[in-house]
Design an enzyme around this catalytic site. Structure first.
Site, PDB file in Angstrom:
ATOM      1  N   ASN A 119       7.609  -7.980 -24.688  1.00 49.36           N
ATOM      2  CA  ASN A 119       7.403  -7.714 -25.809  1.00 49.36           C
ATOM      3  C   ASN A 119       9.094  -7.668 -26.143  1.00 49.36           C
ATOM      4  O   ASN A 119       9.116  -7.221 -26.871  1.00 49.36           O
ATOM      5  CB  ASN A 119       6.728  -7.929 -27.080  1.00 49.36           C
ATOM      6  N   GLU A 120      10.064  -8.495 -25.891  1.00 43.84           N
ATOM      7  CA  GLU A 120      11.650  -7.899 -26.550  1.00 43.84           C
ATOM      8  C   GLU A 120      12.231  -8.426 -27.526  1.00 43.84           C
ATOM      9  O   GLU A 120      10.909  -9.304 -27.908  1.00 43.84           O
ATOM     10  CB  GLU A 120      12.931  -8.506 -25.361  1.00 43.84           C
ATOM     11  N   PRO A 121      13.086  -8.266 -28.511  1.00 45.44           N
ATOM     12  CA  PRO A 121      13.277  -8.236 -29.564  1.00 45.44           C
ATOM     13  C   PRO A 121      13.497 -10.160 -29.347  1.00 45.44           C
ATOM     14  O   PRO A 121      14.093 -10.445 -28.800  1.00 45.44           O
ATOM     15  CB  PRO A 121      15.161  -7.827 -29.543  1.00 45.44           C
TER      16      PRO A 121
END
Ligand code: F6R
Length: 631
Positions: free
Chosen positions: A158-160
């Site tokens: 879950n990236e920025p």
């Protein structure tokens, strides 16, 4: 409720001296859960992660299985993520990772293992992801979820930008994540752009969460997660909303937390010299004033009234700290002959010292302490340099091919047998699959390329050929990015060299931020060897100095010896680094920093000098910095 009143952390945080201890604590909690569920006749549902962080936890779980009869028969697992697309048998697949690190060594029923499938057709991904969610829910949710944290602040993948309602889905990877993975894939261009990951919401539904982070490479993001606002630009910060999360970190990962970095802001302190130095360097930085110009008012306005009352006035403290910093600077890293050494970082005697510089990879010596290396030789010391690992995986295939061809042609020219099996090497490289482990012929050539470069650089620095040692520590020689743990044989090799040279000084890379862990293992090996030899007479007179590798520098208050570098010396250092041609221009493991190694080294050494200058000390072109390890 905040559990630690003397901190700014918003999640319960446990800090261990080292990652092994932290990992044992997590493994113990997991094994307690498994055993409890066994007694109740129920399944334990575990959420698992990959990457370097959980490896010690898995190792400990395997040990508990083998030595303390922990059974995994009642365990069901869900892995966080998998690259997409990804074949399960590929070296970088998380299926393979989990097999090698855990599942192949325990008695889990493989039908209870769930890892996102990197082989499904893209049109089926959405349905597949919903099914993954459903399965977790039907089993009553995850009992314990373990997590690492990426330098982008991601949990799972879950990236920025990921929000806290996100579920299992296909995502695009951040550049920093792909660059951190580039080593495993033999170059960033080979890292998949996408992955399937559990969502933030999926993770937050777990009953208990452990997030672990080791090493100072994670210190910045750990601080943001724990002390910063809850924001989707640091997805790990959503854990602040989870009622049962434990963040388990080591001292390295904790080093930027306010309770360590600016403890005077959170509690009353015992003001020893080190803390005073740290506070004043900080104050000088925040007020943008050199130390000798700091006033009582500056102290008062920045939370340092306690120090002022304790040891003030400002004038006295300023002078004391200024002198402490002044005394770290020396142009004589091996000690200055015939000089009063009471305020110098090194002893003057013996005038000519025996010295070993340990360099983890073949270029760390010149990158990190090239100018000091040359000075030590110029000042008449007997300098040995010991390259700990071969560094062969960092050589590009076409470079290996070029040298193989050269060798082949030389042999042909002299009509010598046996000829290098150039065809075999050529064919292997031509057909090499992404991340495939090199055949021994190729590894050997790659190792020799780096050896040749190291010899050339050491020669350029003035080292005698007989004082250049290649240790080829066995822990490194897996042919892959993932290395073995430090073994008895590794320690023995280091120990033998130390007892042969009987050094007065040892230099070692105290670079715990090395993203690949090699420096850390190399240092562990030196620490262990030194501890074992400690009672030998010659070791009583041996000082160990730690430099840092290409990724990091010591903080000013930590530095115990700063060696100034003139503009000419800096240029010589650059030329020494240039000898490492295979690590120039488009290296295999560039990382997220696009500068070449010589540029990083110069920027870093200039930055140290600038910081001393801004504190009000003399202005130098550049500086190399060291911390003493007192064993
Ligand atoms: C792994 C995962 C990632 C890693 C993170 C840290 O399954 O989902 O979030 O936990 O990238 O990786 P390491 O532990 O290698 O630093």
């Amino acid at each position: 409720m905040r559990e630690n009143l003397f901190s700014f952390e918003k999640i319960h945080t446990v800090i261990y001296e080292n990652s092994n201890e932290g990992a044992e604590y997590i493994a113990k909690t997991i094994s307690d859960l498994i055993r409890k569920k066994q007694k109740e006749g129920k399944s334990a549902i575990l959420g698992l992660a990959t990457g370097s962080s959980p490896i010690h936890v898995y190792r400990e779980l395997v040990r508990l299985h083998k030595e303390e009869s922990l059974s995994f028969k009642n365990v069901i697992t869900f892995n966080l993520d998998e690259y997409f697309p990804m074949r399960p048998d590929a070296v970088q697949s998380y299926v393979r990772f989990m097999g090698e690190n855990l599942f192949d060594h325990i008695d889990i029923d493989m039908s209870n293992v769930n890892i996102p499938d990197g082989t499904i057709d893209i049109s089926e991904v959405q349905e597949y992801c919903l099914g993954y969610e459903r399965k977790i829910d039907e089993l009553g949710g995850i009992d314990i979820q373990i997590l690492g944290i990426g330098r982008s602040g991601h949990i799972g993948f879950n990236e920025p930008g990921s929000n806290d309602r996100s579920l299992t889905r296909l995502v695009t990877l951040e550049r920093i994540t792909r660059s951190d993975a580039s080593e495993a894939f033999g170059g960033e261009q080979f890292v998949p752009r996408r992955a399937i990951t559990m969502g933030v919401d999926t993770i937050l539904r777990s009953k208990k969460i452990f997030l672990m982070a080791w090493g100072n490479g994670k210190a910045d993001v750990v601080k943001q997660m724990l002390e910063g606002p809850i924001t989707d630009s640091v997805p790990a910060s959503f854990l602040q909303n989870h009622p049962n999360t434990n963040v388990v970190i080591d001292r390295g990962a904790a080093e930027k937390l306010t309770r360590f970095n600016e403890p005077w802001l959170v509690q009353s302190c015992t003001w020893d010299d080190n803390l005073v130095k740290k506070a004043i360097v900080w104050l000088s930085r925040v007020t943008k004033k050199p130390i000798l110009k700091l006033t009582d008012q500056d102290y008062n306005e920045h939370g340092l009234n306690e120090l002022l009352t304790d040891q003030g006035p400002a004038y006295m403290i300023n002078i004391r700290v200024f002198n402490m910093l002044q005394h770290t600077i020396t142009g004589w890293p091996g000690g200055k002959p015939n000089a009063d050494d009471s305020q110098r970082p090194e002893r003057r005697n013996p005038e000519s010292k025996r010295i070993i510089i340990f360099s983890p990879h073949p270029d760390d010596d010149v990158i990190s302490m090239g100018a000091t290396f040359m000075r030590l030789i110029d000042q008449g010391h007997e300098v040995h340099v010991a390259y700990q690992v071969s560094g062969n995986i960092a050589v590009a295939d076409d470079e290996a091919l070029r040298f193989a061809e050269f060798l082949h042609d030389v042999n042909k020219y002299y009509n010598r047998e046996p000829k290098t099996d150039f065809e075999k090497i050529l064919n292997f490289i031509k057909n090499k699959k992404e991340g495939e482990v090199d055949i021994p012929e190729v590894s050997m050539i790659k190792g020799l390329i780096r050896k040749g470069e190291a010899k050339a650089a050491a020669r350029y620095c003035g080292a005698k050929p007989q004082n250049v040692h290649f240790l080829d520590l066995p822990f490194y020689e897996t042919g892959r990015v993932q290395k073995q743990p430090l073994g008895e044989e590794d320690v023995k090799i280091i120990q033998d060299l130390i007892s042969e040279v009987k050094p007065h000084q040892i230099y070692a890379a105290g670079d715990l931020a090395d993203p690949h862990g090699t420096h850390r293992v190399c240092l562990e090996g030196i620490f262990e060897a030194v501890k074992r030899l400690k009672s030998e007479e010659y070791m009583k007179d041996c000082w160990v100095w730690l430099y840092r590798g290409a990724w990091h520098e010591w903080e000013i208050p930590e530095i115990e010896m700063a060696v100034p570098i003139s503009p000419e010396e800096l240029l010589r250092k650059r030329f020494a680094i240039f000898k490492h041609q295979s690590q120039k221009d488009g290296v295999v493991f560039q990382g997220s920093d696009s500068r070449e190694f010589w540029q990083r080294a110069e920027d870093r050494n200039r930055d140290t000098a600038t910081q001393y200058d801004e504190l009000g000390l003399a202005e130098y072109e550049a500086m190399e910095a060291f911390v003493r390890w007192k064993y």
